[in-house]
Design a protein around this motif. Structure first.
Motif, short mmCIF file in Angstrom:
data_model
loop_
_atom_site.label_atom_id
_atom_site.label_comp_id
_atom_site.label_asym_id
_atom_site.label_seq_id
_atom_site.Cartn_x
_atom_site.Cartn_y
_atom_site.Cartn_z
N PHE A 3 -3.53 7.77 2.60
CA PHE A 3 -4.83 7.17 2.90
C PHE A 3 -5.80 8.27 3.31
O PHE A 3 -5.54 9.03 4.23
CB PHE A 3 -4.69 6.16 4.05
N ARG A 4 -6.91 8.35 2.61
CA ARG A 4 -7.96 9.30 2.98
C ARG A 4 -9.26 8.93 2.27
O ARG A 4 -9.25 8.61 1.09
CB ARG A 4 -7.55 10.72 2.66
N GLY A 5 -10.35 8.96 3.00
CA GLY A 5 -11.67 8.74 2.41
C GLY A 5 -11.82 7.45 1.62
O GLY A 5 -12.46 7.45 0.58
N GLY A 6 -11.25 6.36 2.10
CA GLY A 6 -11.38 5.08 1.40
C GLY A 6 -10.49 4.98 0.18
O GLY A 6 -10.66 4.08 -0.64
N ARG A 7 -9.54 5.89 0.03
CA ARG A 7 -8.63 5.90 -1.12
C ARG A 7 -7.20 5.89 -0.64
O ARG A 7 -6.91 6.32 0.46
CB ARG A 7 -8.83 7.18 -1.95
N ALA A 8 -6.31 5.40 -1.49
CA ALA A 8 -4.88 5.46 -1.21
C ALA A 8 -4.13 5.47 -2.54
O ALA A 8 -4.64 4.99 -3.55
CB ALA A 8 -4.42 4.28 -0.37
N GLU A 9 -2.94 6.06 -2.50
CA GLU A 9 -2.07 6.05 -3.67
C GLU A 9 -1.17 4.82 -3.60
O GLU A 9 -0.71 4.44 -2.53
CB GLU A 9 -1.21 7.30 -3.73
N LEU A 10 -0.92 4.23 -4.76
CA LEU A 10 -0.06 3.07 -4.86
C LEU A 10 1.15 3.43 -5.71
O LEU A 10 1.01 3.99 -6.81
CB LEU A 10 -0.80 1.90 -5.52
N HIS A 11 2.34 3.12 -5.20
CA HIS A 11 3.58 3.30 -5.93
C HIS A 11 4.26 1.94 -6.00
O HIS A 11 4.41 1.27 -4.98
CB HIS A 11 4.50 4.30 -5.22
N VAL A 12 4.64 1.52 -7.20
CA VAL A 12 5.24 0.20 -7.39
C VAL A 12 6.53 0.34 -8.18
O VAL A 12 6.59 1.10 -9.15
CB VAL A 12 4.28 -0.74 -8.15
N GLY A 13 7.53 -0.39 -7.75
CA GLY A 13 8.79 -0.44 -8.50
C GLY A 13 9.27 -1.87 -8.57
O GLY A 13 9.18 -2.62 -7.59
N ASN A 14 9.74 -2.27 -9.73
CA ASN A 14 10.27 -3.62 -9.92
C ASN A 14 11.79 -3.55 -9.92
O ASN A 14 12.38 -2.60 -10.45
CB ASN A 14 9.78 -4.22 -11.23
N ALA A 15 12.40 -4.56 -9.34
CA ALA A 15 13.86 -4.66 -9.37
C ALA A 15 14.31 -4.85 -10.81
O ALA A 15 13.56 -5.36 -11.65
CB ALA A 15 14.32 -5.83 -8.50
N GLU A 16 15.53 -4.43 -11.08
CA GLU A 16 16.07 -4.54 -12.43
C GLU A 16 15.96 -5.98 -12.93
O GLU A 16 16.30 -6.93 -12.22
CB GLU A 16 17.53 -4.10 -12.45
#
Length: 127
Positions: A21-34
């Motif tokens: 989180f910085r400057g109104g931004r964030a990274e998103l990481h998504v994983g789906n179960a098998e």
């Protein structure tokens, strides 16, 4: 989690992590179960968390996807993410990543008119 037929929590479907989180931004990481795919409900929940003022209140969401994961890249493009750039040797194992972003404005535009816009359209039709 998905809700089972008996109303109890069933299988884990998706895990999402917001970080950097910085400057109104964030990274998103998504994983789906098998055996599970990304659903509209999951996408809606993640964008709600990211952009709603009572939650993360972000201006922009960033995703870095390995170049080999064409399905994920296409899914993000379909829901409004834009390709920013190719980041060399930036993912696990030293592979290249495609960096995509979704702005709050783009997410809201994709959601359709706000209640205020809808109400003003309807009030003119009723006269």
């Amino acid at each position: 989690y998905r809700t089972g037929e008996d109303g109890e929590l069933a299988d884990l479907q998706t895990v999402a992590v917001f970080e950097s989180f910085r400057g109104g931004r964030a990274e998103l990481h998504v994983g789906n179960a098998e055996g599970h795919r990304m659903t509209a409900e999951v996408i809606s929940a993640l964008t709600y968390l990211a952009f709603h003022p009572k939650h993360f209140d972000l201006d922009r969401l960033i995703a870095r996807i390995p170049t080999e994961n064409v399905n994920a890249i296409c899914t993000l493009l379909k829901i409004g993410f834009q390709i920013e750039y190719r980041d060399r040797a930036s993912v696990a194992g030293g592979g290249d990543g495609i960096v995509l972003s979704l702005s709050r404005d783009d997410a809201l535009a994709a959601a359709g008119p706000s209640d205020d816009q809808y109400r003003s359209q309807m009030s003119g039709a009723q006269e």
